[in-house]
Design an enzyme around this catalytic site. Structure first.
Site, PDB file in Angstrom:
ATOM      1  N   GLU A  38     -10.220   5.351  17.693  1.00  0.00           N
ATOM      2  CA  GLU A  38     -11.401   4.490  17.860  1.00  0.00           C
ATOM      3  C   GLU A  38     -10.968   3.082  17.468  1.00  0.00           C
ATOM      4  O   GLU A  38     -11.000   2.694  16.307  1.00  0.00           O
ATOM      5  CB  GLU A  38     -12.514   4.975  16.931  1.00  0.00           C
ATOM      6  CG  GLU A  38     -13.805   4.223  17.058  1.00  0.00           C
ATOM      7  CD  GLU A  38     -14.715   4.501  15.852  1.00  0.00           C
ATOM      8  OE1 GLU A  38     -15.672   5.254  16.003  1.00  0.00           O
ATOM      9  OE2 GLU A  38     -14.433   3.944  14.759  1.00  0.00           O
TER      10      GLU A  38
ATOM     11  N   ASP B 196      -5.325  -3.980  11.941  1.00  0.00           N
ATOM     12  CA  ASP B 196      -5.418  -2.795  12.809  1.00  0.00           C
ATOM     13  C   ASP B 196      -4.756  -3.062  14.154  1.00  0.00           C
ATOM     14  O   ASP B 196      -4.941  -4.129  14.744  1.00  0.00           O
ATOM     15  CB  ASP B 196      -6.892  -2.452  13.067  1.00  0.00           C
ATOM     16  CG  ASP B 196      -7.445  -1.520  12.010  1.00  0.00           C
ATOM     17  OD1 ASP B 196      -6.999  -1.608  10.860  1.00  0.00           O
ATOM     18  OD2 ASP B 196      -8.312  -0.694  12.349  1.00  0.00           O
TER      19      ASP B 196
ATOM     20  N   ARG C 207       2.493  13.827   9.821  1.00  0.00           N
ATOM     21  CA  ARG C 207       1.186  13.782   9.182  1.00  0.00           C
ATOM     22  C   ARG C 207       0.591  12.487   9.729  1.00  0.00           C
ATOM     23  O   ARG C 207       1.099  11.392   9.493  1.00  0.00           O
ATOM     24  CB  ARG C 207       1.345  13.746   7.663  1.00  0.00           C
ATOM     25  CG  ARG C 207       0.026  13.665   6.888  1.00  0.00           C
ATOM     26  CD  ARG C 207      -0.288  12.241   6.518  1.00  0.00           C
ATOM     27  NE  ARG C 207      -1.452  12.115   5.650  1.00  0.00           N
ATOM     28  CZ  ARG C 207      -2.036  10.960   5.382  1.00  0.00           C
ATOM     29  NH1 ARG C 207      -1.566   9.842   5.890  1.00  0.00           N
ATOM     30  NH2 ARG C 207      -3.084  10.895   4.605  1.00  0.00           N
TER      31      ARG C 207
ATOM     32  N   HIS D 222      -1.903  12.344  -2.366  1.00  0.00           N
ATOM     33  CA  HIS D 222      -1.468  11.086  -2.982  1.00  0.00           C
ATOM     34  C   HIS D 222      -2.616  10.090  -3.145  1.00  0.00           C
ATOM     35  O   HIS D 222      -2.413   9.012  -3.685  1.00  0.00           O
ATOM     36  CB  HIS D 222      -0.356  10.474  -2.131  1.00  0.00           C
ATOM     37  CG  HIS D 222      -0.834  10.158  -0.743  1.00  0.00           C
ATOM     38  ND1 HIS D 222      -1.205  11.140   0.148  1.00  0.00           N
ATOM     39  CD2 HIS D 222      -1.058   8.984  -0.114  1.00  0.00           C
ATOM     40  CE1 HIS D 222      -1.622  10.570   1.265  1.00  0.00           C
ATOM     41  NE2 HIS D 222      -1.542   9.271   1.139  1.00  0.00           N
ATOM     42  N   ASP D 223      -3.792  10.438  -2.630  1.00  0.00           N
ATOM     43  CA  ASP D 223      -4.953   9.558  -2.749  1.00  0.00           C
ATOM     44  C   ASP D 223      -5.911  10.092  -3.815  1.00  0.00           C
ATOM     45  O   ASP D 223      -5.637  11.091  -4.462  1.00  0.00           O
ATOM     46  CB  ASP D 223      -5.678   9.461  -1.406  1.00  0.00           C
ATOM     47  CG  ASP D 223      -4.847   8.723  -0.357  1.00  0.00           C
ATOM     48  OD1 ASP D 223      -4.112   7.790  -0.733  1.00  0.00           O
ATOM     49  OD2 ASP D 223      -4.925   9.092   0.830  1.00  0.00           O
TER      50      ASP D 223
ATOM     51  N   ASP E  18      -1.752   9.563   9.947  1.00  0.00           N
ATOM     52  CA  ASP E  18      -2.606   8.812   9.043  1.00  0.00           C
ATOM     53  C   ASP E  18      -3.861   8.335   9.773  1.00  0.00           C
ATOM     54  O   ASP E  18      -3.792   7.857  10.906  1.00  0.00           O
ATOM     55  CB  ASP E  18      -1.799   7.592   8.546  1.00  0.00           C
ATOM     56  CG  ASP E  18      -2.451   6.862   7.396  1.00  0.00           C
ATOM     57  OD1 ASP E  18      -2.649   7.485   6.348  1.00  0.00           O
ATOM     58  OD2 ASP E  18      -2.749   5.664   7.548  1.00  0.00           O
TER      59      ASP E  18
ATOM     60  N   ASP F 229       0.856  -1.191   0.000  1.00  0.00           N
ATOM     61  CA  ASP F 229       0.000   0.000   0.000  1.00  0.00           C
ATOM     62  C   ASP F 229       0.892   1.241   0.000  1.00  0.00           C
ATOM     63  O   ASP F 229       0.772   2.118   0.849  1.00  0.00           O
ATOM     64  CB  ASP F 229      -0.942  -0.003   1.216  1.00  0.00           C
ATOM     65  CG  ASP F 229      -1.878   1.215   1.209  1.00  0.00           C
ATOM     66  OD1 ASP F 229      -2.060   1.826   0.139  1.00  0.00           O
ATOM     67  OD2 ASP F 229      -2.410   1.558   2.285  1.00  0.00           O
TER      68      ASP F 229
ATOM     69  N   GLU G  84      -4.896  13.518   9.183  1.00  0.00           N
ATOM     70  CA  GLU G  84      -5.870  13.138   8.167  1.00  0.00           C
ATOM     71  C   GLU G  84      -7.133  12.711   8.917  1.00  0.00           C
ATOM     72  O   GLU G  84      -7.141  11.674   9.591  1.00  0.00           O
ATOM     73  CB  GLU G  84      -5.341  11.959   7.346  1.00  0.00           C
ATOM     74  CG  GLU G  84      -6.318  11.522   6.279  1.00  0.00           C
ATOM     75  CD  GLU G  84      -6.066  10.092   5.773  1.00  0.00           C
ATOM     76  OE1 GLU G  84      -6.392   9.840   4.611  1.00  0.00           O
ATOM     77  OE2 GLU G  84      -5.564   9.245   6.536  1.00  0.00           O
TER      78      GLU G  84
ATOM     79  N   ASN H 263      -2.500   3.352  12.800  1.00  0.00           N
ATOM     80  CA  ASN H 263      -3.786   2.657  12.936  1.00  0.00           C
ATOM     81  C   ASN H 263      -3.584   1.157  12.751  1.00  0.00           C
ATOM     82  O   ASN H 263      -4.312   0.352  13.303  1.00  0.00           O
ATOM     83  CB  ASN H 263      -4.772   3.174  11.895  1.00  0.00           C
ATOM     84  CG  ASN H 263      -5.984   2.279  11.781  1.00  0.00           C
ATOM     85  OD1 ASN H 263      -6.801   2.220  12.698  1.00  0.00           O
ATOM     86  ND2 ASN H 263      -6.087   1.536  10.689  1.00  0.00           N
ATOM     87  N   HIS H 264      -2.559   0.832  11.952  1.00  0.00           N
ATOM     88  CA  HIS H 264      -2.340  -0.565  11.580  1.00  0.00           C
ATOM     89  C   HIS H 264      -0.853  -0.793  11.342  1.00  0.00           C
ATOM     90  O   HIS H 264      -0.070   0.165  11.314  1.00  0.00           O
ATOM     91  CB  HIS H 264      -3.110  -0.883  10.293  1.00  0.00           C
ATOM     92  CG  HIS H 264      -2.890   0.156   9.225  1.00  0.00           C
ATOM     93  ND1 HIS H 264      -3.743   1.210   9.022  1.00  0.00           N
ATOM     94  CD2 HIS H 264      -1.884   0.321   8.333  1.00  0.00           C
ATOM     95  CE1 HIS H 264      -3.292   1.970   8.040  1.00  0.00           C
ATOM     96  NE2 HIS H 264      -2.161   1.450   7.608  1.00  0.00           N
TER      97      HIS H 264
HETATM   98  C1  GLC Z   1      -4.510   6.967   4.418  1.00  0.00           C
HETATM   99  C2  GLC Z   1      -3.504   7.211   3.333  1.00  0.00           C
HETATM  100  C3  GLC Z   1      -3.686   6.187   2.255  1.00  0.00           C
HETATM  101  C4  GLC Z   1      -3.504   4.803   2.844  1.00  0.00           C
HETATM  102  C5  GLC Z   1      -4.428   4.594   4.032  1.00  0.00           C
HETATM  103  C6  GLC Z   1      -4.048   3.372   4.818  1.00  0.00           C
HETATM  104  O1  GLC Z   1      -5.811   7.174   3.986  1.00  0.00           O
HETATM  105  O2  GLC Z   1      -3.615   8.515   2.870  1.00  0.00           O
HETATM  106  O3  GLC Z   1      -2.801   6.398   1.197  1.00  0.00           O
HETATM  107  O4  GLC Z   1      -3.762   3.825   1.879  1.00  0.00           O
HETATM  108  O5  GLC Z   1      -4.383   5.667   4.935  1.00  0.00           O
HETATM  109  O6  GLC Z   1      -2.864   3.605   5.534  1.00  0.00           O
END
Ligand code: GLC
Length: 558
Positions: free
Chosen positions: A207, A170, A198, A307-308, A200, A60, A238, A102-103
């Site tokens: 949560e 996660d 930044r 980037h998304d 993520d 990813d 984000e 998060n993961h």
């Molecule tokens: C965020 C990132 C994205 C990524 C996702 C999982 O949304 O901007 O590019 O795939 O998290 O980490």
């Protein structure tokens, strides 16, 4: 007044792997990026945000992290990274990195240990279920690429939870050990010299699972931890959340933000896209009016592209349909039923006037602007690549082989070669030589913005006078720094506007940036002309009182 560097920052988002390769292996790296810092300094950016730099199976684009305390060897060594930080600092550029907690990757040693035994010290760092969970098919973030949020692991003999892909389990962020580890990770990188993060997927970090309440106190805790380590470090998160929740994310300790310093303004982003698609300023005006008042020190980060995909999920079906029709009419341009996998220049039909208009608008709206690498050249996308990779092609430095990105043969991703956005036409070398190029315009625009600190520091408001629907007139005011008014015309028709009601604020109005040469602004501000897709940035007052510099600096295209 305390120094809040992030409130006057111009942030540049860059993926090291596709920026500049220094050793010919086809992968961008830290020494390559370091060698391009003078380019970035000339562009005028003050903060570099690096997409994930850690060891990763790279399924990813690096957001699947396998070790939070190291750098991906393909990008260079930790020593190379420290050099990058040092050299960036020499040029007044701060570096922030993605904090993706998060993961983890399923290859991370924590997960590998956790799945092997219920007795693993890391078992409770992830979320497990012995039975097939009822919500197995709910909450997918990447519909079409991901079909469940719980996956059965044979080794673990249990199901594990993943909001994103099944190779990114996660973390159980409700576990105090995980929270401590996240603080340790952030502190480690700050110790090495990064200026912040930044963050993520911030809403998911707080949560642990949809069944659990959001733990906003963790954000308070993380910030306080970081700021004891380095007072001016920042977190830019984000979090595509509604206006009602924004206050919780920023936090408010007696009027001052005490959680996240900055949030990406997703709501404004979608409305900007809608405004550009419809040639109508109303969506932006609505977005500004809907914005809750922020506590002191809290700051928006504005953006057009990242980037998304362009995320249109928060628009109504009708609004989204209009944006799709204008910017992503083909199915292959769309993604996840909510977004568009294209860059700005092609979405705007390669029309230079509209590209300038879009970016002039973004950079002049309240907050700190963030720009994605290559946008300053008007780079395009490669729709033959899958998913979001379409907009992640290598930086186009020159008309030479591989766009000057790499001397290698096997590139991490192909460079765009064909068509009007191919590197023979769109590249740094040819644009830097041309004072009328988009790149030269970006350099001027960013320099101009840095002379307008009221944009980042001050209050932003819509000018309350009758305007045609296609004209956005907004103001930035900061008592110590001055006041500006900005006019942006979203339609292809000339217009003349009357801003004489602002006369009482103006001391010696003059123009700082415009799409073309206009007659000088008259003191009464009563007759201001604007070309189709034109824009004008006009200083009403500055912090020096009545001064003399005005007339000589007018004309953004000079
Ligand atoms: C965020 C990132 C994205 C990524 C996702 C999982 O949304 O901007 O590019 O795939 O998290 O980490």
């Amino acid at each position: 007044m305390p120094e809040h560097w992030y409130r006057e920052a111009v942030v540049y988002c860059c993926d090291v792997e596709t920026f500049q390769d220094s050793n010919g292996d086809g992968v961008g790296d830290f020494p390559g990026l370091t060698s391009r810092l003078d380019y970035l300094a000339r562009l005028g950016i003050t903060c570099l945000w690096l997409n994930p730099i850690h060891p990763t199976p790279n399924r990813d684009d690096g957001y699947d992290v396998a070790d939070f305390y190291a750098v991906d060897p393909r990008l260079g060594t930790l020593g190379d990274f420290a050099e990058l930080l040092h050299e960036a600092g020499n040029r007044g550029i701060r570096v922030i990195i993605d904090l993706v907690v998060n993961h983890t990757s399923d290859q991370h040693p924590w997960f590998q240990s956790a799945r092997k035994s219920p007795d693993s010290p890391y078992r409770d760092w992830y979320l497990w279920s012995d039975k097939e969970p009822e919500d197995r098919y709910e909450g997918m973030v990447f519909p079409g690429e991901q079909n469940e949020t719980w996956t059965y692991d044979r080794t673990a003999k249990a199901w594990y939870y993943h909001r994103f892909y099944n190779f990114m389990p996660d973390l159980n962020t409700a576990n105090p050990e995980v929270k401590d580890e996240i603080k340790r990770i952030a502190a480690f990188w700050v110790q090495l010299g990064v200026a912040g993060f930044r963050m993520d997927a911030a809403p998911f970090v707080i949560e642990a699972s949809p069944q659990q309440p959001k733990d906003f106190t963790f954000l308070t805790d993380l910030r306080s931890h970081l700021q004891w380590r380095q007072g001016d470090s920042v977190i830019l998160a984000e979090a595509n959340v509604g206006a009602d929740e924004v206050g919780e994310y920023f936090g408010d300790a007696g009027g001052s933000a005490n959680r996240l310093h900055m949030l990406f303004d997703f709501a404004l982003n979608a409305r900007l896209m809608l405004a550009l698609a419809r040639g109508d300023a109303e969506p932006v005006i609505d977005a500004l009016r809907d914005t809750p008042k922020l506590p002191e020190g809290a700051q928006w980060a504005t953006f057009l592209r990242n980037h998304d995909e362009v995320d249109l999920s928060k628009l109504t079906a009708e609004q989204r349909a209009d944006v799709f029709a204008e910017f992503g009419p083909e199915k292959e341009m769309q993604l996840y039923d909510r977004g568009i996998r294209r860059r700005m220049a092609p979405m705007l039909g390669g029309d230079r006037r509209r590209i300038e208009l879009a970016y002039a608008m973004q950079f002049s709206l309240r907050g700190s602007p963030v720009i994605r690498y290559g946008e300053e050249l008007g780079m395009g996308e490669d729709l033959s690549l899958t998913g979001r990779d379409a907009i992640r092609t290598p930086m186009q430095w020159s008309p030479g082989a591989n766009a000057g990105f790499s001397g290698g043969k096997d590139l991490v991703r192909p460079v765009i070669e064909q068509g009007e956005y191919g590197y023979p036409h769109v590249n740094v070398v040819s644009q830097q030589q041309n004072p009328r190029s988009l790149l030269s315009w970006f350099e001027r625009m960013i320099r101009t913005l840095r002379q307008c600190p009221e944009v980042g520091l001050g209050a932003c408001s819509v000018v309350d006078v009758p305007m045609p629907r296609h004209v956005l007139a907004h103001q930035a005011d900061q008592p110590d720094r001055g006041a500006m008014v900005f006019l942006h015309n979203l339609a292809d028709e000339d217009v003349t506007v009357d801003l004489s009601s602002l006369g009482k604020y103006a001391e010696y109005p003059y123009e700082l940036l415009a799409d073309k040469d206009y007659p000088p602004v008259d003191d009464s501000l009563s007759t201001i002309s604007l070309a189709g897709y034109g824009y004008r940035w006009i200083r009403l007052r500055d912090s020096h009182g009545r001064h003399t510099g005005g007339q000589t600096t007018r004309g953004g295209l000079a």
